[in-house]
Enzyme design. Structure first.
Site, PDB file in Angstrom:
ATOM      1  N   LYS A 256      61.043  24.276  47.255  1.00 26.29           N
ATOM      2  CA  LYS A 256      60.637  24.393  45.860  1.00 26.29           C
ATOM      3  C   LYS A 256      59.118  24.220  45.799  1.00 26.29           C
ATOM      4  O   LYS A 256      58.603  23.263  45.213  1.00 26.29           O
ATOM      5  CB  LYS A 256      61.340  23.323  45.010  1.00 26.29           C
ATOM      6  CG  LYS A 256      62.837  23.543  44.875  1.00 26.29           C
ATOM      7  CD  LYS A 256      63.204  24.542  43.789  1.00 26.29           C
ATOM      8  CE  LYS A 256      62.968  23.965  42.405  1.00 26.29           C
ATOM      9  NZ  LYS A 256      63.157  24.981  41.361  1.00 26.29           N
TER      10      LYS A 256
ATOM     11  N   ASP B 114      76.965  23.793  51.929  1.00 25.14           N
ATOM     12  CA  ASP B 114      78.315  23.668  51.359  1.00 25.14           C
ATOM     13  C   ASP B 114      78.653  24.903  50.533  1.00 25.14           C
ATOM     14  O   ASP B 114      79.765  25.428  50.590  1.00 25.14           O
ATOM     15  CB  ASP B 114      78.424  22.424  50.469  1.00 25.14           C
ATOM     16  CG  ASP B 114      78.869  21.201  51.266  1.00 25.14           C
ATOM     17  OD1 ASP B 114      78.887  21.285  52.506  1.00 25.14           O
ATOM     18  OD2 ASP B 114      79.193  20.173  50.647  1.00 25.14           O
TER      19      ASP B 114
ATOM     20  N   ASP C 145      71.898  20.412  52.300  1.00 24.49           N
ATOM     21  CA  ASP C 145      73.189  19.785  52.032  1.00 24.49           C
ATOM     22  C   ASP C 145      73.953  20.644  51.019  1.00 24.49           C
ATOM     23  O   ASP C 145      75.127  20.992  51.203  1.00 24.49           O
ATOM     24  CB  ASP C 145      72.923  18.379  51.467  1.00 24.49           C
ATOM     25  CG  ASP C 145      74.150  17.494  51.511  1.00 24.49           C
ATOM     26  OD1 ASP C 145      75.208  17.963  51.957  1.00 24.49           O
ATOM     27  OD2 ASP C 145      74.052  16.328  51.078  1.00 24.49           O
TER      28      ASP C 145
ATOM     29  N   ASP D  23      66.458  27.197  44.399  1.00 27.39           N
ATOM     30  CA  ASP D  23      67.393  27.490  43.305  1.00 27.39           C
ATOM     31  C   ASP D  23      67.695  28.992  43.256  1.00 27.39           C
ATOM     32  O   ASP D  23      68.842  29.413  43.075  1.00 27.39           O
ATOM     33  CB  ASP D  23      66.872  26.970  41.961  1.00 27.39           C
ATOM     34  CG  ASP D  23      65.434  27.380  41.678  1.00 27.39           C
ATOM     35  OD1 ASP D  23      64.720  27.786  42.616  1.00 27.39           O
ATOM     36  OD2 ASP D  23      65.016  27.303  40.503  1.00 27.39           O
TER      37      ASP D  23
ATOM     38  N   TYR E 289      66.608  11.791  51.798  1.00 32.03           N
ATOM     39  CA  TYR E 289      67.656  10.828  52.165  1.00 32.03           C
ATOM     40  C   TYR E 289      67.105   9.660  52.979  1.00 32.03           C
ATOM     41  O   TYR E 289      67.780   8.660  53.188  1.00 32.03           O
ATOM     42  CB  TYR E 289      68.779  11.515  52.961  1.00 32.03           C
ATOM     43  CG  TYR E 289      69.586  12.509  52.148  1.00 32.03           C
ATOM     44  CD1 TYR E 289      69.544  12.500  50.754  1.00 32.03           C
ATOM     45  CD2 TYR E 289      70.392  13.445  52.761  1.00 32.03           C
ATOM     46  CE1 TYR E 289      70.277  13.403  50.012  1.00 32.03           C
ATOM     47  CE2 TYR E 289      71.128  14.359  52.017  1.00 32.03           C
ATOM     48  CZ  TYR E 289      71.062  14.337  50.642  1.00 32.03           C
ATOM     49  OH  TYR E 289      71.789  15.238  49.906  1.00 32.03           O
TER      50      TYR E 289
END
Ligand code: NAD
Length: 367
Positions: free
Chosen positions: A192, A252, A248, A224, A142
């Site tokens: 990852k 959630d 993020d 993942d 980001y």
């Protein structure tokens, strides 16, 4: 000794409504437990824009830097949608996070037994769930450079860069290990490393930091696979640490295992100040909920539980934090619910202030 200081920024929409209930609880701790805070209140978001033409006045920013902790309601609303990006309400919140250098975002996913029917997962998968996701908040994709949309040949290319320094990984990893030490001493780091160099470095640095925490059982998982495991059997986790982007998404996802946005607190922590306390901002995960603002329908629990996090992480009042969390749990078990927590046809929902009354009564009963 001076009382610990707290800056309250109610913000917009339901922010001031839920914060009113939090203020009553702060007063309760003063009168009934002798725990007094120097509380100041100020404007943020749309409310600050209306008053000062900016979503965060410099004086408010300066105050936030000085206090022991900041407690924020929510910002934003349709009234401000057309404003220039630079003065949108959310910019006030982003400025706080950036200038206070709040690099560790703590998002608990805790399923109160009384609410286990609200999860989209089966009751036995979520009941009693209590995990904490630590998301790196100030670096990664980001913020990384280069970024932008450029022309290349006869088409446009969108670019963002995932970038982490060793020290950025080190500090957030330490926050996560410290937390794990206060909980069940289990930490799972997610990245990852199979396809990203930043993931390889992340894994190496977290492993290195882990040597300073021999009591904590450290594991690594690809992000993942982590998402899959979180929906399959979330109770296998205690603390999870991950980068900004994966955090993020995963926070959630984990939050929704518990059912309602109105129940979710969060904390964002930075470096320790001179007094040893970390710079800290506590806020509910939900937004300003313009669809129900001003109607007494907002669930104040997320903001109340954010205060509990402040008691625990900024003021070393873990027992009082537990007292407050148990009061909320008791209220839910007694069936007092705001509309967002009601799935019974014909039941009358509690208003925001009735929910506050019930939490205060449960606190009284805890004495
Ligand atoms: P939202 O979280 O405000 O609302 C989503 C839904 O959840 C709405 O139906 C709302 O009524 C409900 N809800 C949220 N909190 C609740 C509570 N405490 N009790 C009962 N119901 C609750 O998200 P949104 O609608 O996408 O955004 C509304 C505004 O809030 C936007 O301006 C957005 O930018 C802003 N926002 C701010 C923050 C923040 O301040 N941290 C976070 C998210 C969104």
């Amino acid at each position: 000794m001076a009382n610990p200081s707290l800056l309250i920024l109610p913000g917009d929409g339901i922010g001031p409504e839920v914060m009113t209930e939090v203020s009553r609880i702060i007063d309760w701790f003063g009168t009934k437990r002798g725990i007094r805070f120097d509380v100041s209140e100020d404007l943020v978001g749309g409310a600050a824009y209306d008053a000062h033409g900016t979503p965060l006045h410099d004086d408010t920013m300066a105050k936030a830097q000085e206090v022991d902790a900041v407690l924020l309601g929510a910002v934003g609303g349709p009234k401000y949608d057309a404003l220039d990006f630079s003065v949108k309400p959310e910019r006030g919140l982003l400025r706080l996070r950036k200038e206070m250098d709040l690099f560790a975002n703590l998002r608990p996913a805790q399923c109160f037994d009384a609410l286990s029917d609200f999860s989209s997962l089966k009751k036995d998968v979520v009941s009693g769930l209590d995990i904490m996701i630590v998301r790196e908040l100030t670096s990664g994709v980001y913020f990384g450079e280069p970024r932008g949309i450029i022309e290349e040949g006869n088409e446009r290319v969108g670019i963002n860069t995932q970038r982490y320094t060793e020290s950025e990984i080190d500090r957030v990893a330490r926050s996560a290990f410290d937390l794990a030490m206060k909980r069940n001493k289990k930490l799972c780091s997610m990245e990852k490393a199979n396809v990203m160099e930043s993931g390889i470095l992340w894994r190496e640095v977290v492993t290195e930091v882990g040597k300073d925490y021999p009591e904590v059982e450290l594991s690594h998982m690809y992000a993942d696979a982590g998402a899959m495991q979180l929906t399959r059997w979330p109770k296998q986790f205690d603390v999870i640490v991950t980068d900004n982007l994966f955090g993020d998404l995963l926070s959630d996802l984990a939050a929704m295992l518990t059912g309602s946005l109105g129940m979710l607190p969060s904390a964002s922590l930075g470096k320790p100040m001179e007094n040893g306390r970390p710079k800290a901002l506590y806020e509910p995960v939900h937004g300003s909920a313009p669809d129900i603002a001003g109607q007494g329908k907002a669930n104040p629990c997320a903001c109340i539980l954010s205060l509990a996090m402040a008691l625990r992480y900024s003021f070393d009042l873990g027992d009082e934090a537990t007292r407050l969390e148990e009061a909320v749990e008791q209220v839910l078990a007694d069936g007092v619910r705001t509309a967002d927590l009601l799935n019974v046809e014909g039941a009358t929902p509690a208003t925001t202030s009735q929910m506050g009354d019930a939490v205060l009564a449960a606190l009284d009963a805890s004495l």
